[in-house]
Design a protein around this motif. Sequence first.
Motif, short mmCIF file in Angstrom:
data_model
loop_
_atom_site.label_atom_id
_atom_site.label_comp_id
_atom_site.label_asym_id
_atom_site.label_seq_id
_atom_site.Cartn_x
_atom_site.Cartn_y
_atom_site.Cartn_z
N LEU A 6 0.82 -1.21 0.00
CA LEU A 6 0.00 0.00 0.00
C LEU A 6 0.85 1.26 0.00
O LEU A 6 0.50 2.26 -0.63
CB LEU A 6 -0.94 -0.01 1.21
CG LEU A 6 -2.01 -1.11 1.21
CD1 LEU A 6 -2.78 -1.10 2.52
CD2 LEU A 6 -2.96 -0.94 0.04
N ALA A 7 1.99 1.22 0.71
CA ALA A 7 2.88 2.38 0.75
C ALA A 7 3.49 2.66 -0.62
O ALA A 7 3.56 3.81 -1.06
CB ALA A 7 3.99 2.15 1.78
N THR A 8 3.92 1.61 -1.32
CA THR A 8 4.53 1.79 -2.64
C THR A 8 3.50 2.25 -3.68
O THR A 8 3.84 2.97 -4.62
CB THR A 8 5.19 0.49 -3.13
OG1 THR A 8 4.23 -0.58 -3.08
CG2 THR A 8 6.37 0.13 -2.25
N ILE A 9 2.24 1.87 -3.51
CA ILE A 9 1.20 2.29 -4.44
C ILE A 9 0.81 3.75 -4.19
O ILE A 9 0.64 4.53 -5.13
CB ILE A 9 -0.04 1.38 -4.32
CG1 ILE A 9 0.27 -0.04 -4.82
CG2 ILE A 9 -1.22 1.96 -5.11
CD1 ILE A 9 -0.87 -1.01 -4.64
N SER A 10 0.67 4.12 -2.91
CA SER A 10 0.12 5.42 -2.57
C SER A 10 1.12 6.56 -2.72
O SER A 10 0.72 7.70 -2.96
CB SER A 10 -0.40 5.40 -1.12
OG SER A 10 0.65 5.12 -0.21
N ASP A 11 2.41 6.31 -2.58
CA ASP A 11 3.43 7.35 -2.64
C ASP A 11 4.05 7.39 -4.03
O ASP A 11 4.71 6.44 -4.46
CB ASP A 11 4.50 7.11 -1.58
CG ASP A 11 5.41 8.31 -1.38
OD1 ASP A 11 5.47 9.18 -2.28
OD2 ASP A 11 6.07 8.39 -0.33
N SER A 12 3.86 8.49 -4.73
CA SER A 12 4.40 8.62 -6.09
C SER A 12 5.93 8.63 -6.11
O SER A 12 6.54 8.30 -7.13
CB SER A 12 3.88 9.90 -6.74
OG SER A 12 4.25 11.05 -5.99
N HIS A 13 6.56 9.00 -4.98
CA HIS A 13 8.03 9.00 -4.91
C HIS A 13 8.59 7.57 -4.95
O HIS A 13 9.78 7.40 -5.22
CB HIS A 13 8.50 9.70 -3.62
CG HIS A 13 8.16 11.16 -3.57
ND1 HIS A 13 7.00 11.61 -3.01
CD2 HIS A 13 8.82 12.25 -4.03
CE1 HIS A 13 6.95 12.93 -3.10
NE2 HIS A 13 8.05 13.35 -3.72
#
Length: 306
Positions: free
Chosen positions: A47-54
């Motif tokens: 979820l973190a890798t999906i939600s953060d565009s960085h």
Amino acid sequence: MERGNETQISEFLLLGFSEEPELQPLIFGLFLSLYLITVCGNLLIILATISDSHLHTPMYFFLFNLSFTDICLTSTTVPKMLVNIQTQSKVITYAGCITQMNFCNLFVVLDDCLLTVMAYDRYVDICHPLHYTVIMHFELCVLLLLASWTLSVLNSLLHSLMVLQLSFCTKVKVPHFFCEFNQVVHLACSDAFLNDIVMYFTSVLLGGGPLPGILYSYFKIVFSIHGIQSTQGKYKAFSTCASHLLVVFLFYCTSLGVYLSAGATHSSLSSATASVMYTVVTSMLNPFIYSLRNKDIKRALKIFLR
């Protein structure tokens, strides 16, 4: 090989770790906790890798897939064991056992392939930083992922089809908590020599084959880091690959070192313990390793949880 009447079995019996009734609640609680931690930890990474565009970079693209693979690998084995303990049953159907072997083989090999691809990604990032975005473009990342999936699927299908040709006697008892390939093959009534040959060949090719590539990548990485003048630059370069190196170390130490030592003792309990290490424990530790060592993941998790 013809399948005779003795092969028409409908189920296997998974003996698990212990047949003592008083230990079953303890085993159930322990593995339920490990499973929930594994799923939640890896799901947070996804979820973190999906939600953060960085984090929409090749490194985190492969980390996303590694976390997904870890969830699938653990879900292949642990839930069935928990259900059997809860229902006080040791039964798994013949089709269920073959399916479990197939997916377990698939995700273990896929885990290994992804770690190899991630080592190559770190090599390009550290050794060729100016050309990183040119080399590790999106199409190449997708191609590497598809190649990993294709290799894993073909390997698991090969083993599953060969197991289907074996003859099994009635009331087959598997001294394990899931249908581990090596254990099931050696319980066959028919000759499993060809299965053993293919198993050892694919283990060396797919298990030991990527290791020299990973070691070569990190040899070049260490050599490049040594050439960096500033201490801060060296630390930054090393910190980007330290988490992956630790995960690789855990994977190979548990899946190869521990499993081979268990095989040397000819103990079913040691084999089951070794399998827990590389199918459950490593998958559970991966998100902690990446989140504790990675500031980008920490920041993304904080933003997501808020």
